[in-house]
Design a protein around this motif. Structure first.
Motif, mmCIF file in Angstrom:
data_model
loop_
_atom_site.group_PDB
_atom_site.id
_atom_site.type_symbol
_atom_site.label_atom_id
_atom_site.label_comp_id
_atom_site.label_asym_id
_atom_site.label_seq_id
_atom_site.Cartn_x
_atom_site.Cartn_y
_atom_site.Cartn_z
ATOM 1 N N ALA A 1 -0.257 -1.420 0.412
ATOM 2 C CA ALA A 1 0.685 -0.559 1.133
ATOM 3 C C ALA A 1 2.016 -1.269 1.340
ATOM 4 O O ALA A 1 3.086 -0.656 1.198
ATOM 5 C CB ALA A 1 0.084 -0.141 2.469
ATOM 6 N N ASN A 2 1.980 -2.541 1.669
ATOM 7 C CA ASN A 2 3.217 -3.310 1.838
ATOM 8 C C ASN A 2 3.980 -3.435 0.528
ATOM 9 O O ASN A 2 5.210 -3.341 0.503
ATOM 10 C CB ASN A 2 2.914 -4.695 2.411
ATOM 11 C CG ASN A 2 2.542 -4.640 3.871
ATOM 12 O OD1 ASN A 2 2.992 -3.764 4.601
ATOM 13 N ND2 ASN A 2 1.710 -5.580 4.300
ATOM 14 N N GLN A 3 3.272 -3.644 -0.570
ATOM 15 C CA GLN A 3 3.932 -3.725 -1.880
ATOM 16 C C GLN A 3 4.569 -2.391 -2.248
ATOM 17 O O GLN A 3 5.674 -2.350 -2.775
ATOM 18 C CB GLN A 3 2.926 -4.137 -2.951
ATOM 19 C CG GLN A 3 2.558 -5.589 -2.903
ATOM 20 C CD GLN A 3 1.527 -5.944 -3.957
ATOM 21 O OE1 GLN A 3 0.734 -5.111 -4.386
ATOM 22 N NE2 GLN A 3 1.535 -7.207 -4.373
ATOM 23 N N PHE A 4 3.861 -1.288 -1.959
ATOM 24 C CA PHE A 4 4.419 0.033 -2.261
ATOM 25 C C PHE A 4 5.662 0.296 -1.418
ATOM 26 O O PHE A 4 6.656 0.824 -1.914
ATOM 27 C CB PHE A 4 3.371 1.123 -2.032
ATOM 28 C CG PHE A 4 3.871 2.496 -2.377
ATOM 29 C CD1 PHE A 4 4.054 2.850 -3.700
ATOM 30 C CD2 PHE A 4 4.164 3.405 -1.381
ATOM 31 C CE1 PHE A 4 4.530 4.105 -4.037
ATOM 32 C CE2 PHE A 4 4.641 4.658 -1.704
ATOM 33 C CZ PHE A 4 4.827 5.009 -3.031
ATOM 34 N N SER B 1 13.869 -3.394 4.542
ATOM 35 C CA SER B 1 12.816 -3.726 3.578
ATOM 36 C C SER B 1 11.948 -4.885 4.032
ATOM 37 O O SER B 1 10.943 -5.183 3.399
ATOM 38 C CB SER B 1 13.426 -4.053 2.220
ATOM 39 O OG SER B 1 14.202 -5.216 2.304
ATOM 40 N N ASP B 2 12.320 -5.540 5.126
ATOM 41 C CA ASP B 2 11.497 -6.654 5.590
ATOM 42 C C ASP B 2 10.389 -6.191 6.535
ATOM 43 O O ASP B 2 9.631 -6.993 7.038
ATOM 44 C CB ASP B 2 12.363 -7.722 6.254
ATOM 45 C CG ASP B 2 13.158 -7.187 7.428
ATOM 46 O OD1 ASP B 2 13.264 -5.956 7.567
ATOM 47 O OD2 ASP B 2 13.678 -8.002 8.200
ATOM 48 N N ARG B 3 10.270 -4.903 6.738
ATOM 49 C CA ARG B 3 9.212 -4.364 7.599
ATOM 50 C C ARG B 3 7.956 -4.088 6.773
ATOM 51 O O ARG B 3 7.760 -3.009 6.247
ATOM 52 C CB ARG B 3 9.668 -3.077 8.263
ATOM 53 C CG ARG B 3 10.791 -3.270 9.230
ATOM 54 C CD ARG B 3 11.120 -1.980 9.902
ATOM 55 N NE ARG B 3 12.342 -2.121 10.662
ATOM 56 C CZ ARG B 3 13.034 -1.104 11.108
ATOM 57 N NH1 ARG B 3 12.630 0.123 10.873
ATOM 58 N NH2 ARG B 3 14.134 -1.305 11.788
#
Length: 119
Positions: A39-42, A29-31
């Motif tokens: 997009a990162n939040q999704f 999940s750190d990627r």
């Protein structure tokens, strides 16, 4: 003195840190490498949903079961990422597992307990 309030707090804190570590390590999940913040939040939302699923499965296992203390990647590889034939019928969904699948009883028990959960 064993069992003091401080020891219990540190134990809970250590357990929380282990759960955060499992979230990052076993679910990657750190990627958050997308250029868009949305997009990162999704992506983080999807990883958190996967974490919640695995945490719930682990909690539904019997207290004396191996699965109760198993790491997230073990649960993911042995219970979630399995080859199966899924047949959709009008009134139900049939899942056919391979005959050599070693965790059939555990999966059936967890599926039955999951089906009893409220929506």
């Amino acid at each position: 003195m064993p069992g003091t309030l401080c020891e219990k707090i540190y134990c809970r804190r250590g357990q929380m840190e282990n759960l955060i570590k499992a979230h990052k390590l076993h679910l990657a999940s750190d990627r958050t490498s997308c250029s868009s913040a949305t997009a990162n939040q999704f992506r983080l939302l999807i990883h958190t949903a996967a974490y919640w699923l695995i945490h719930t499965l682990r909690g539904l296992a019997p207290k004396t079961s191996f699965w109760r203390d198993a790491q997230f990647d073990t649960i993911r590889m042995n219970l979630i990422k399995i080859a199966a034939r899924v047949t959709e019928m009008v009134t139900r969904i049939k899942v056919a597992l391979p005959s050599s699948y070693p965790h059939q009883e555990s999966l059936a028990l967890l599926a039955a307990r999951t089906a009893k959960l409220p929506p």
